[in-house]
Scaffold this active site. Structure first.
Site, PDB file in Angstrom:
ATOM      1  N   LYS A   1       0.843  -1.207   0.000  1.00 28.04           N
ATOM      2  CA  LYS A   1       0.000   0.000   0.000  1.00 28.04           C
ATOM      3  C   LYS A   1       0.876   1.255   0.000  1.00 28.04           C
ATOM      4  CE  LYS A   1      -3.800  -2.532   2.071  1.00 28.04           C
ATOM      5  NZ  LYS A   1      -4.546  -2.964   3.257  1.00 28.04           N
TER       6      LYS A   1
ATOM      7  N   GLN B   1      -4.796  -1.324   9.443  1.00 29.04           N
ATOM      8  CA  GLN B   1      -4.767  -2.686   8.897  1.00 29.04           C
ATOM      9  C   GLN B   1      -5.415  -3.676   9.870  1.00 29.04           C
ATOM     10  OE1 GLN B   1      -3.754  -3.431   5.792  1.00 29.04           O
ATOM     11  NE2 GLN B   1      -4.135  -5.611   6.029  1.00 29.04           N
TER      12      GLN B   1
ATOM     13  N   ASP C   1     -11.282   2.808   3.834  1.00 32.86           N
ATOM     14  CA  ASP C   1     -11.702   1.401   3.846  1.00 32.86           C
ATOM     15  C   ASP C   1     -13.218   1.275   3.710  1.00 32.86           C
ATOM     16  OD1 ASP C   1      -9.754  -0.624   3.990  1.00 32.86           O
ATOM     17  OD2 ASP C   1      -9.250  -0.082   6.058  1.00 32.86           O
TER      18      ASP C   1
HETATM   19  N1  GUN Z   1      -7.265  -6.763   6.096  1.00 30.82           N
HETATM   20  C1  GUN Z   1      -7.663  -7.527   5.041  1.00 30.82           C
HETATM   21  N2  GUN Z   1      -8.304  -6.780   4.128  1.00 30.82           N
HETATM   22  C2  GUN Z   1      -8.306  -5.518   4.590  1.00 30.82           C
HETATM   23  C3  GUN Z   1      -8.818  -4.292   4.087  1.00 30.82           C
HETATM   24  O1  GUN Z   1      -9.421  -4.206   3.004  1.00 30.82           O
HETATM   25  N3  GUN Z   1      -8.600  -3.197   4.878  1.00 30.82           N
HETATM   26  C4  GUN Z   1      -7.971  -3.272   6.068  1.00 30.82           C
HETATM   27  N4  GUN Z   1      -7.832  -2.152   6.766  1.00 30.82           N
HETATM   28  N5  GUN Z   1      -7.486  -4.398   6.572  1.00 30.82           N
HETATM   29  C5  GUN Z   1      -7.654  -5.508   5.820  1.00 30.82           C
END
Ligand code: GUN
Length: 311
Positions: A53, A97, A120
């Protein structure tokens, strides 16, 4: 034999489009979009995702901030970090995350992110706006929104189609339902308590598997010619399991030899490819779309904040 839906190529297209928009912004002297990513603890898979990311931000000229916090971080300490990012003008998007360590109150943390920075799309305000069909002024979760983009860019119409979603998670299954209903699909959601799961899935024109169980979806779940979207990303370390999923694909077996694992989805491609019309591969299907959509959401958050400031 199913045609493969090339998520990697579509993700590259989306990123190239975002880059053009960002270049226009920067040429006008505007500040770049900014994303803050918060990782608590050192879970190896999460560490890889967070790294990807941050790298994607750098490639697009975004401001990016990475906060690596120890696994012992308390809910109160994490809330303080979120609060600082809520007030940081360089930051348009905040991503914490998941999963968080068990002792942290995930709901409190996600609720603390201001909705217009919630790239998100997990905040109740954004969940509600999506449910109400007000996508233009909300931020929607990256993975299911990426699936919609993938279908659109392959000219696969969802209007009037029978869509079946396996899995009811807040990250994929539930937002997927709203995104599909908002586009006039007829939607069924299945889960671990569903009776005759293969029978329900066989009614699907579009089948979306998001359950996190390796190779769970077989030919018994798939109507001939259906579009099958595989959201799973599961490590496979056993050569016998790899053979069951991929036949004698030497590359998969070599990956297990070399790296100790290969990645598989929730769909068994060996059994489903002969039946389905379209299928997303793993890797290279839904996965790359998630990060591309995170970049697109961060740009949208930048726009929404600009609009709010000038309103
Ligand atoms: N963990 C797995 N997928 C995601 C996501 O799309 N966003 C976040 N913040 N954590 C994740």
């Amino acid at each position: 034999m199913a045609q493969l839906l090339d998520g990697k190529r579509i993700a590259d297209d989306i990123r190239a489009e975002v880059k053009l928009d960002v270049d226009v912004l920067l040429s006008k002297g505007a500040r770049p979009p900014g994303l803050a990513v918060v990782l608590v603890g050192g879970d190896p898979a999460s560490t890889v995702y967070v790294g990807s990311k941050v790298k994607a931000c750098q490639e697009l000229g975004y401001y990016s901030a990475r906060h690596d916090l120890p696994a012992s971080t308390t809910t109160a300490e994490l809330l303080a970090v979120v609060d600082a990012l809520n007030h940081d003008d360089r930051v348009d998007g905040i991503l914490v995350q998941l999963p968080l360590p068990k002792h942290i109150d995930e709901t409190l943390v996600l609720d603390a992110i201001v909705p217009h920075k919630d790239v998100d799309g997990f905040h109740p305000v954004n969940v509600g706006l999506l449910y109400l069909g007000q996508e233009a002024r909300s931020l929607t979760p990256c993975t299911p929104t990426g699936i919609i983009e993938l279908l659109q860019r392959y000219d696969i119409d969802v209007l009037g189609k029978r869509a079946v979603v396996i899995g009811r998670s807040a990250i994929v299954g539930k937002p997927m339902i709203s995104l599909l209903i908002n586009r006039s699909a007829t939607v069924t959601v299945c889960h671990s308590k569903t009776k005759d799961l293969p029978g329900v899935c066989r009614e699907a024109d579009i089948l979306i598997a998001a359950i996190g169980r390796t190779g769970f979806v077989t030919d018994q779940f798939v109507k001939p010619g259906a579009v099958v979207i595989d959201v799973g990303i599961n490590p496979v370390t056993d050569a016998a399991v790899a053979r069951e999923l991929f036949g004698d694909d030497e590359k998969r077996l070599a990956a297990i030899e070399r790296r100790g694992q290969t990645l598989a989805g929730d769909v068994n491609p060996r059994l489903v490819e002969p039946v389905a019309g379209w299928l997303t591969p793993v890797p290279g299907g839904v996965g790359p779309l998630t990060i591309a959509m995170l970049m697109k959401n961060t740009l949208k958050a930048h726009r929404l904040r600009d609009q709010a400031a000038t309103a």
